[in-house]
Design a protein around this motif. Structure first.
Motif, PDB file in Angstrom:
ATOM      1  N   ASN A 232      21.765  17.249  35.918  1.00 45.24           N
ATOM      2  CA  ASN A 232      21.436  17.448  34.599  1.00 45.24           C
ATOM      3  C   ASN A 232      21.545  16.243  33.522  1.00 45.24           C
ATOM      4  O   ASN A 232      22.466  15.372  33.791  1.00 45.24           O
ATOM      5  N   LYS A 233      20.320  16.132  32.690  1.00 49.09           N
ATOM      6  CA  LYS A 233      20.748  14.935  31.728  1.00 49.09           C
ATOM      7  C   LYS A 233      20.998  15.290  30.221  1.00 49.09           C
ATOM      8  O   LYS A 233      20.266  16.201  30.042  1.00 49.09           O
ATOM      9  N   LEU A 234      21.823  14.881  29.574  1.00 48.93           N
ATOM     10  CA  LEU A 234      22.404  15.018  28.548  1.00 48.93           C
ATOM     11  C   LEU A 234      21.041  14.581  27.525  1.00 48.93           C
ATOM     12  O   LEU A 234      20.876  13.382  27.649  1.00 48.93           O
TER      13      LEU A 234
ATOM     14  N   GLY B 226      25.149  15.060  33.004  1.00 47.04           N
ATOM     15  CA  GLY B 226      26.005  16.073  32.556  1.00 47.04           C
ATOM     16  C   GLY B 226      27.068  15.996  32.922  1.00 47.04           C
ATOM     17  O   GLY B 226      28.200  16.604  32.509  1.00 47.04           O
ATOM     18  N   ALA B 227      27.540  15.364  34.029  1.00 52.29           N
ATOM     19  CA  ALA B 227      28.894  15.260  34.619  1.00 52.29           C
ATOM     20  C   ALA B 227      29.686  14.338  33.776  1.00 52.29           C
ATOM     21  O   ALA B 227      31.182  14.791  33.840  1.00 52.29           O
ATOM     22  N   PHE B 228      29.225  13.665  32.874  1.00 52.99           N
ATOM     23  CA  PHE B 228      30.005  12.865  31.943  1.00 52.99           C
ATOM     24  C   PHE B 228      30.886  13.866  30.956  1.00 52.99           C
ATOM     25  O   PHE B 228      31.960  13.606  30.576  1.00 52.99           O
ATOM     26  N   ASP B 229      30.478  15.040  30.689  1.00 55.84           N
ATOM     27  CA  ASP B 229      30.896  15.769  29.749  1.00 55.84           C
ATOM     28  C   ASP B 229      32.461  16.503  30.652  1.00 55.84           C
ATOM     29  O   ASP B 229      33.224  16.913  29.711  1.00 55.84           O
ATOM     30  N   PHE B 230      32.633  16.568  31.836  1.00 55.59           N
ATOM     31  CA  PHE B 230      33.560  17.001  32.414  1.00 55.59           C
ATOM     32  C   PHE B 230      34.511  15.951  33.323  1.00 55.59           C
ATOM     33  O   PHE B 230      35.629  16.301  33.499  1.00 55.59           O
ATOM     34  N   ALA B 231      34.053  14.758  32.990  1.00 52.97           N
ATOM     35  CA  ALA B 231      35.013  13.694  33.492  1.00 52.97           C
ATOM     36  C   ALA B 231      36.388  13.510  32.733  1.00 52.97           C
ATOM     37  O   ALA B 231      37.125  13.072  33.459  1.00 52.97           O
ATOM     38  N   PRO B 232      36.304  13.817  31.334  1.00 54.00           N
ATOM     39  CA  PRO B 232      37.852  13.730  30.820  1.00 54.00           C
ATOM     40  C   PRO B 232      38.838  14.691  31.458  1.00 54.00           C
ATOM     41  O   PRO B 232      39.878  14.598  31.674  1.00 54.00           O
TER      42      PRO B 232
END
Length: 169
Positions: free
Chosen positions: A119-121, A128-134
């Motif tokens: 998914n692309k933000l 969208g993976a960057f939302d869960f990286a933290p």
């Protein structure tokens, strides 16, 4: 063990600085958004999702550092009356439980990241993976710091920097 403690101390300091910079950056982005929206009657579309993503980073990095330093939530009324050896056992059990929680963050955070990687933000143009990286990064640090606390305790290294377990003993 001392070299490991120095290395993890540097990792913790880097995490804390990153969290602090993230907090300042998020505040600046929100202030810019308010200025653009209410003064210039326009909007910067990417500031809100970027701020939320940055907030995830500083929350999870700060939480991991708090665990390393012994500032996490605890209920220690009973510990004041227990012998030192029992306290150390209970602290180790607590750290093991926290590390299992951190492992769960890594495991499930990674699953969420892989499911949303395609998914692309929209406003940021990134996966969208960057939302869960933290969540994953914070979980890795929580496991690292919790395991370090157990090993430091086993090696007899409890210092004032090492958190609340040295207070009132």
């Amino acid at each position: 063990m001392e070299k490991v403690a120095l290395w993890t101390g540097r990792v913790a300091r880097l995490g804390l600085w990153t969290a602090g910079i993230g907090l300042v950056l998020m505040t600046a982005l929100i202030a810019a958004q308010v200025f653009w929206r209410y003064i210039l009657n326009d909007s910067i579309v990417w500031t809100e999702p970027a701020s939320v993503m940055i907030m995830g980073w500083f929350i999870f990095l700060g939480a991991a550092v708090g665990i390393r330093e012994g500032y996490h939530l605890s209920f220690d009324v009973v510990l004041y009356v227990l012998p030192h050896r029992i306290k150390m056992i209970l602290f180790s059990i607590s750290d093991i439980a926290v590390s299992l929680f951190g492992f769960g963050m890594v495991w499930f955070g990674w699953q969420l990241a892989t499911k949303t990687a395609g998914n692309k933000l929209p406003s940021l143009g990134i996966s969208g993976a960057f939302d869960f990286a933290p969540i994953v990064a914070g979980g890795v640090l929580i496991v690292l710091f919790s395991v370090e606390r157990v090993f430091r305790r086993a090696a007899g290294m409890h210092t004032a920097r090492f958190g609340s377990e040295t207070e009132n003993m």
